[in-house]
Design an enzyme around this catalytic site. Structure first.
Site, PDB file in Angstrom:
ATOM      1  N   THR A 119       1.750   2.335   3.841  1.00 17.43           N
ATOM      2  CA  THR A 119       2.835   1.525   4.175  1.00 17.43           C
ATOM      3  C   THR A 119       4.258   1.860   3.186  1.00 17.43           C
ATOM      4  O   THR A 119       5.238   2.106   4.060  1.00 17.43           O
ATOM      5  CB  THR A 119       2.830   0.014   4.042  1.00 17.43           C
ATOM      6  OG1 THR A 119       1.591  -0.301   4.774  1.00 17.43           O
ATOM      7  CG2 THR A 119       4.032  -0.658   4.570  1.00 17.43           C
ATOM      8  N   GLY A 120       4.172   1.907   2.076  1.00 19.27           N
ATOM      9  CA  GLY A 120       5.274   2.462   1.355  1.00 19.27           C
ATOM     10  C   GLY A 120       5.921   3.747   1.952  1.00 19.27           C
ATOM     11  O   GLY A 120       7.124   3.834   1.679  1.00 19.27           O
ATOM     12  N   SER A 127       0.838  -1.143   0.020  1.00 18.96           N
ATOM     13  CA  SER A 127       0.059  -0.009   0.113  1.00 18.96           C
ATOM     14  C   SER A 127       0.869   1.222  -0.155  1.00 18.96           C
ATOM     15  O   SER A 127       1.934   1.367   0.680  1.00 18.96           O
ATOM     16  CB  SER A 127      -0.919   0.009   1.279  1.00 18.96           C
ATOM     17  OG  SER A 127      -0.200   0.396   2.265  1.00 18.96           O
ATOM     18  N   THR A 128      -0.019   2.151  -0.308  1.00 24.90           N
ATOM     19  CA  THR A 128       1.090   3.796  -0.379  1.00 24.90           C
ATOM     20  C   THR A 128       1.365   4.166   1.032  1.00 24.90           C
ATOM     21  O   THR A 128       2.297   4.604   1.076  1.00 24.90           O
ATOM     22  CB  THR A 128       0.099   4.603  -1.258  1.00 24.90           C
ATOM     23  OG1 THR A 128       0.043   4.375  -2.647  1.00 24.90           O
ATOM     24  CG2 THR A 128       0.726   6.013  -1.242  1.00 24.90           C
ATOM     25  N   GLU A 131       6.656  -0.309  -5.326  1.00 25.82           N
ATOM     26  CA  GLU A 131       5.488  -0.473  -6.051  1.00 25.82           C
ATOM     27  C   GLU A 131       4.184  -0.465  -5.315  1.00 25.82           C
ATOM     28  O   GLU A 131       4.301  -1.368  -4.621  1.00 25.82           O
ATOM     29  CB  GLU A 131       5.697  -1.959  -7.157  1.00 25.82           C
ATOM     30  CG  GLU A 131       4.596  -1.835  -8.309  1.00 25.82           C
ATOM     31  CD  GLU A 131       3.295  -2.764  -7.691  1.00 25.82           C
ATOM     32  OE1 GLU A 131       2.400  -1.789  -7.351  1.00 25.82           O
ATOM     33  OE2 GLU A 131       3.260  -3.897  -7.716  1.00 25.82           O
TER      34      GLU A 131
END
Length: 469
Positions: free
Chosen positions: A226-227, A223-224, A244
């Site tokens: 978590t990224g 996920s964004t 990604e």
């Protein structure tokens, strides 16, 4: 009693001091027990990878290529076991575009990665001197993988890293760790000790990898949200990153689209892996003149798609993988219906055990609904009307995500021109979400940093050294 699985550190199977249950989402039972890593276990894996790195980096290129090909052989030889484990922990069917397809794709992707090269580039070679660009392995790569394609995405991470001369510490999702741990164990037969290590545990182990001074690069798919945390955690050691992240892919269907040819592709562009795919269609913009017909055809197609236990031969789609995601899909659908959307099929959880949610087509969805503005990552598709294609393009681009997008039309020239204006890393025409090992894949905006696949993806696992003579 469910079987206990182990870590793989320095070429050996290593027992953990604690295990936790891994749940089969089709029936809610524990089918295996995952080892729970401590920071000490992670330190041991990183130390093994650091010891192995100098020799692996110095291994002749032809030998590294042969090792990656040998790993493809191992995956193929153990495909049945790996596929069954994926179905048990992830929930997808064995057949069709399920676990067997995933594992077969992982083997093919591995073999293609073995074929890639990073030749020396000559910048200057004349009487004034010679300048050459060399690509060198980075060091220890930390791989953090998600739960939607546990084997395939692990391959996307570790194979280019190893092919380029790096060593790896792999951490799978705590929801789907078993097939990945078994994969790492099997692959030891093709590698020197320490080149590929695998630990598992809860999310704090991923956090510990992001800050670990012994890891030189993190490759993360997820996920964004978590990224962003991974990126922030990696800043102190200036780790290289390939991220990604989430997508909220828009597809724009023009009025001249051949619906006989497009319906099946639209359906699977949205519902591949039960919608649990980063680059699936998440928002479907359809011209008003064909809107009702598209909805009718998608509902008719969905009626023949059996949702059930992945171990049943007639199941075409399986479960939502975990309770948190199941509840999110239900919440988004309920909110959309309360706000005026119409569930033409599905719209509520299926009865019985397991995390089964039926294919749901939401007509009269609108921008501003959470299920349109946010990534649902599940078997629910909002279909949004438009009358002006320029307006549809603006709405498609008005989103912080930018992973993929597609345009559907009988006029390839018009479709290509429109696709080039989509703000996304990959754009398809009259198809969606099919990625290839030779075509770079990555997101723009908040859908990631860097690319995977092909020569450009391989280069992400290297540093550049320019030699002036």
């Amino acid at each position: 009693m469910p079987q206990n699985y182990n870590f793989v550190i320095d070429g050996r199977s290593v027992e953990a001091g604690r295990h936790f249950d891994v749940i089969n989402p089709a029936d809610g039972t524990a089918f295996a027990r995952c080892p729970a890593a401590t920071t000490g276990d992670l330190d041991a894996a990183v130390a093994a990878a650091r010891r192995a790195f100098p020799a692996w980096a110095a291994t002749p290129d032809a030998e590294r290529k042969a090792a990656v090909n040998a790993m493809a052989d191992i995956i193929e030889a153990n495909a049945a076991e790996l596929a069954e484990l994926v179905t048990l922990e992830q929930g997808k069917p064995l057949g069709g575009m399920g676990s067997q397809w995933e594992v077969g794709g992982a083997a093919a992707w591995t073999r293609y990665t073995a074929s890639l090269d990073l030749p020396v580039e000559t910048i200057q070679d004349d009487s004034a001197g010679k300048v050459t660009l060399h690509r060198k392995p980075i060091g220890v790569v930390g791989s953090i993988t998600p739960w939607n394609f546990p084997v395939m995405i692990a391959i996307w991470h570790i194979m280019p890293a190893i092919r380029a001369g790096n060593t790896v510490v792999l951490k799978p999702s705590p929801y789907t760790p078993i097939a990945t741990l078994r994969l790492a164990e099997l692959l030891q037969a093709a590698l020197p000790p320490g080149v590929l290590n695998a630990v598992a545990g809860e999310d704090e182990i991923g956090q510990a990898m992001s800050v670990h001074s012994g890891i030189d690069k993190i490759v993360f798919t997820g996920s964004t949200r978590t990224g962003k945390r991974v990126m922030a955690s990696a800043a102190d050691t200036l780790k290289r990153l390939t991220l990604e992240l989430g997508g909220n892919d828009a597809a724009i269907v023009l009025p001249d689209t051949d619906l006989d040819a497009a319906t099946e592709k639209l359906f699977w562009g949205a519902f591949i892996n039960n919608g649990q795919t980063c680059a699936a269609i998440k928002r479907l913009y359809v011209h008003d003149s064909i809107y009702d017909e598209v909805c009718k055809r998608l509902v008719a197609y969905a009626a023949n798609v059996k949702v059930g236990d992945g171990r049943n031969a007639d199941s075409v789609l399986g479960t939502v993988q975990n309770r948190m995601q199941f509840d999110r899909v239900r919440m988004l659908v309920d909110a959309a219906v309360a706000d005026g959307a119409q569930a033409l099929c599905g719209g509520a959880p299926m009865e019985g055990e397991g995390l089964f949610y039926p294919v749901t087509i939401l007509a009269e969805a609108k921008d501003g609904m959470a299920i349109v503005d946010e990534e649902q990552f599940g078997p629910a598709l909002p279909v949004i009307r438009y009358s002006d294609v320029e307006d549809a393009l603006v709405r498609a681009n008005d989103n912080p995500s930018g992973l993929g997008g597609s345009v559907w039309s009988g006029d390839m020239e018009t479709a290509a021109a429109l696709a080039s204006r989509l703000e996304c890393g990959s754009a398809w025409i009259n198809s969606h979400s099919m990625v290839r090992p030779d075509a770079p894949f990555g997101g723009v905006k908040q859908s990631g940093i860097g690319v995977e696949f092909g020569a450009l993806g391989l280069a992400e696992f290297t540093t550049v050294q320019v030699i002036h003579q």
